[in-house]
Design a protein around this motif. Structure first.
Motif, short mmCIF file in Angstrom:
data_model
loop_
_atom_site.label_atom_id
_atom_site.label_comp_id
_atom_site.label_asym_id
_atom_site.label_seq_id
_atom_site.Cartn_x
_atom_site.Cartn_y
_atom_site.Cartn_z
N ALA A 22 0.77 -1.38 0.18
CA ALA A 22 -0.02 0.02 0.03
C ALA A 22 1.00 1.37 -0.14
O ALA A 22 1.88 0.99 0.49
CB ALA A 22 -1.07 -0.02 1.15
N MET A 23 0.35 2.38 -0.72
CA MET A 23 1.04 3.54 -0.51
C MET A 23 0.33 5.03 -0.48
O MET A 23 -0.73 4.71 -1.07
CB MET A 23 2.06 3.59 -1.86
CG MET A 23 1.26 3.49 -3.10
SD MET A 23 2.46 3.86 -4.53
CE MET A 23 1.24 4.17 -5.90
N ALA A 24 0.85 5.75 0.13
CA ALA A 24 0.17 7.08 0.26
C ALA A 24 1.20 8.18 0.48
O ALA A 24 2.29 7.77 0.56
CB ALA A 24 -0.94 7.04 1.41
N HIS A 25 0.97 9.42 0.81
CA HIS A 25 1.89 10.26 1.10
C HIS A 25 1.11 11.38 1.94
O HIS A 25 -0.23 11.47 1.82
CB HIS A 25 2.34 11.16 -0.18
CG HIS A 25 1.18 11.89 -0.73
ND1 HIS A 25 1.25 13.24 -0.65
CD2 HIS A 25 0.60 12.02 -1.78
CE1 HIS A 25 0.37 13.85 -1.44
NE2 HIS A 25 -0.10 12.97 -2.24
N CYS A 26 1.92 12.14 2.77
CA CYS A 26 1.27 13.34 3.37
C CYS A 26 2.01 14.42 3.06
O CYS A 26 2.33 14.61 1.88
CB CYS A 26 1.54 13.10 4.96
SG CYS A 26 3.42 12.53 5.39
N ALA A 27 2.22 15.53 3.89
CA ALA A 27 2.62 16.80 3.40
C ALA A 27 4.05 16.87 2.84
O ALA A 27 4.43 17.48 2.02
CB ALA A 27 2.46 17.68 4.64
#
Length: 476
Positions: A22-27
């Motif tokens: 899984a992958m995501a990003h924050c600021a």
């Protein structure tokens, strides 16, 4: 910058697209859940201009890239892999699967308390402002500001009410956040919190005094039982356990109660049963455990003095690496809520010494590094950030990579923590554990002065030790 090329390089360094769950990003960071973290090529990642640092926490592998750039690199990753961005909560959930039971427990505490920190910080900082107005000796010898300028007395009284509200009604905040985390109805959790701080109950702050003086405690006579009519203002542990019971009972009832009666019976039975057993035995038991925990930690701090502070200061940064520092939030909240008896939290000032040490070490590395221009640039920005309370870039991006700055940081942190522990510096609020943290510190016994001296000692010792260690080849 060629964002596509950067994304391809990162993808190759983490073991390819097949290694991504899984992958995501924050600021500022890519947040990845990888199937096998042993496939990561740390050296390759470190050499990339776009990568400012990396670290693993909570089952996630996080790559620090920076604001404004991370979203562009992530967009290219999506195109290359064909994988869609997961919600941050989904990434957290996937990461949790690889965590051991203790890590999951710490993560649970973090999930509950992090959302309510702004309210606690606001209340605590207001306490600091009230302290400035009412404490003698700050502006005038032997007199407070409001004693000399009585026109500010009403303002001080208002601020005192504003400051105490989040702590007095803390069970409501915890009930809402904890019920949500445990899978129950957040508003039922808040309602349970309201019951436990109802004004008709004897205040939790008056209860210990009444017991000590041998005064009678109000109680209910029910089924041959005597149940104390005592509230749980400012209490953490009783509310956590009660909310867990509430959420699990609610979940169980929703499975067996007919749909047509669910909205009527489930909330009624959940609140009635949970509140009853909380007042009967859950509350008294956990209240006592909470007192033991707070009193025990305070005793260790008071008894250990400078030596206890030294040990805690040396260990704080390694504890941060494991993520266990999130468990301190619950303890700090209790210590600050009971500051009338505990004097406040000793953890916050020690955390400040650790953060300042990480910043000083990174700034020392900035002067030491000659060839690696990229790392030198990261060290300067990360060092300043750490002094202001954000240590991830400094700790993971510079100090741990070079090793000797990290050693210098924990030594400086230990010395600074020993100093402030000797003078019993405590915080009456949660806030930014860094240079701006003065307002969170209790002014009792010149706390602000010793806090500032502790920061100076920590910075100087860390800087000198880091610089000295850099000349030893085995650490370079």
């Amino acid at each position: 910058m060629n964002y596509k090329k950067s994304a391809e390089s990162i993808l190759n360094a983490i073991g390819g697209e097949n290694n991504i769950d899984a992958m995501a990003h924050c600021a500022t960071r890519l947040r990845l859940v990888l199937k096998d973290e042993s496939l990561i090529d740390e050296e390759s990642l470190s050499s990339m201009e776009v990568v400012k640092g990396t670290f693993a926490t909570g089952g996630q592998y996080q790559i620090i890239i920076g604001s404004g750039t991370v979203n562009k690199v992530f967009a290219e990753l999506e195109k290359i892999t064909g994988k869609e961005a997961s919600a941050t909560s989904e990434v957290k959930s996937e990461g949790n699967k690889s965590m051991n039971p203790f890590q999951k427990f710490v993560k649970m505490l973090s999930d509950i308390f992090v959302p309510i920190i702004p309210a606690i910080v606001a209340g605590g900082l207001l306490m600091g402002i009230n302290n400035i107005l009412t404490a003698p000796g700050i502006f005038y010898n032997h007199h407070s500001l409001i004693e000399v300028h009585s026109q500010f007395k009403g303002l001080a009284e208002m601020i005192d009410i504003f400051a105490n509200a989040p702590f007095t009604l803390l069970p409501i905040l915890i009930g809402f956040s904890a019920a949500k985390r445990f899978g129950g109805n957040a508003f039922l959790g808040a309602a349970l919190g309201m019951i436990l701080v109802h004004p008709e109950l004897m205040s939790a702050y008056d209860y210990p005094k009444a017991v000590e003086l041998g005064k009678s405690i109000p109680h209910w006579h029910l089924f041959g039982l005597e149940i104390n009519r005592v509230g749980y203002q400012g209490q953490v542990l009783p509310m956590l356990v009660a909310t867990y019971i509430l959420a699990k009972l609610e979940q169980g009832l929703r499975k067996v109660v007919p749909t047509v009666l669910d909205n009527l019976l489930t909330p009624l039975i959940s609140i009635l049963v949970t509140a009853f057993i909380t007042f009967l035995f859950v509350g008294p038991i956990t209240r006592t455990l909470g007192y033991w925990l707070s009193d025990g930690l305070t005793w260790l701090y008071e008894f250990g003095g400078a030596i206890g502070g030294l040990i805690f200061g040396l260990l704080y940064a390694p504890i941060v690496i494991t993520g266990m520092h999130h468990s301190f939030i619950a303890i700090e909240t209790q210590l600050i809520a009971d500051n009338a008896t505990t004097g406040g939290s000793f953890i916050f000032p020690i955390a400040t010494m650790s953060n300042v040490a990480q910043g000083a070490a990174a700034l020392a590395a900035f002067l030491i590094i000659k060839k690696n221009k990229k790392l030198k640039g990261i060290a300067s920005a990360a060092g300043i950030s750490a002094l202001l309370g954000v240590t991830e870039p400094a700790m993971f991006g510079v100090n741990l990579k070079l090793r000797y700055p990290f050693i210098g940081a924990i030594i400086g942190s230990g010395i600074g923590a020993a100093y402030i522990s000797f003078f019993k510096v405590k915080a009456i609020a949660l806030g930014t554990a860094g240079l701006p943290g003065f307002i969170s510190i209790s002014g009792v016994n010149h706390g602000w002065l010793h806090y500032g001296i502790g920061i100076a000692i920590t910075f100087i010792v860390t800087f000198v030790v880091t610089y000295a260690l850099s000349f030893r080849k085995k650490y370079v």
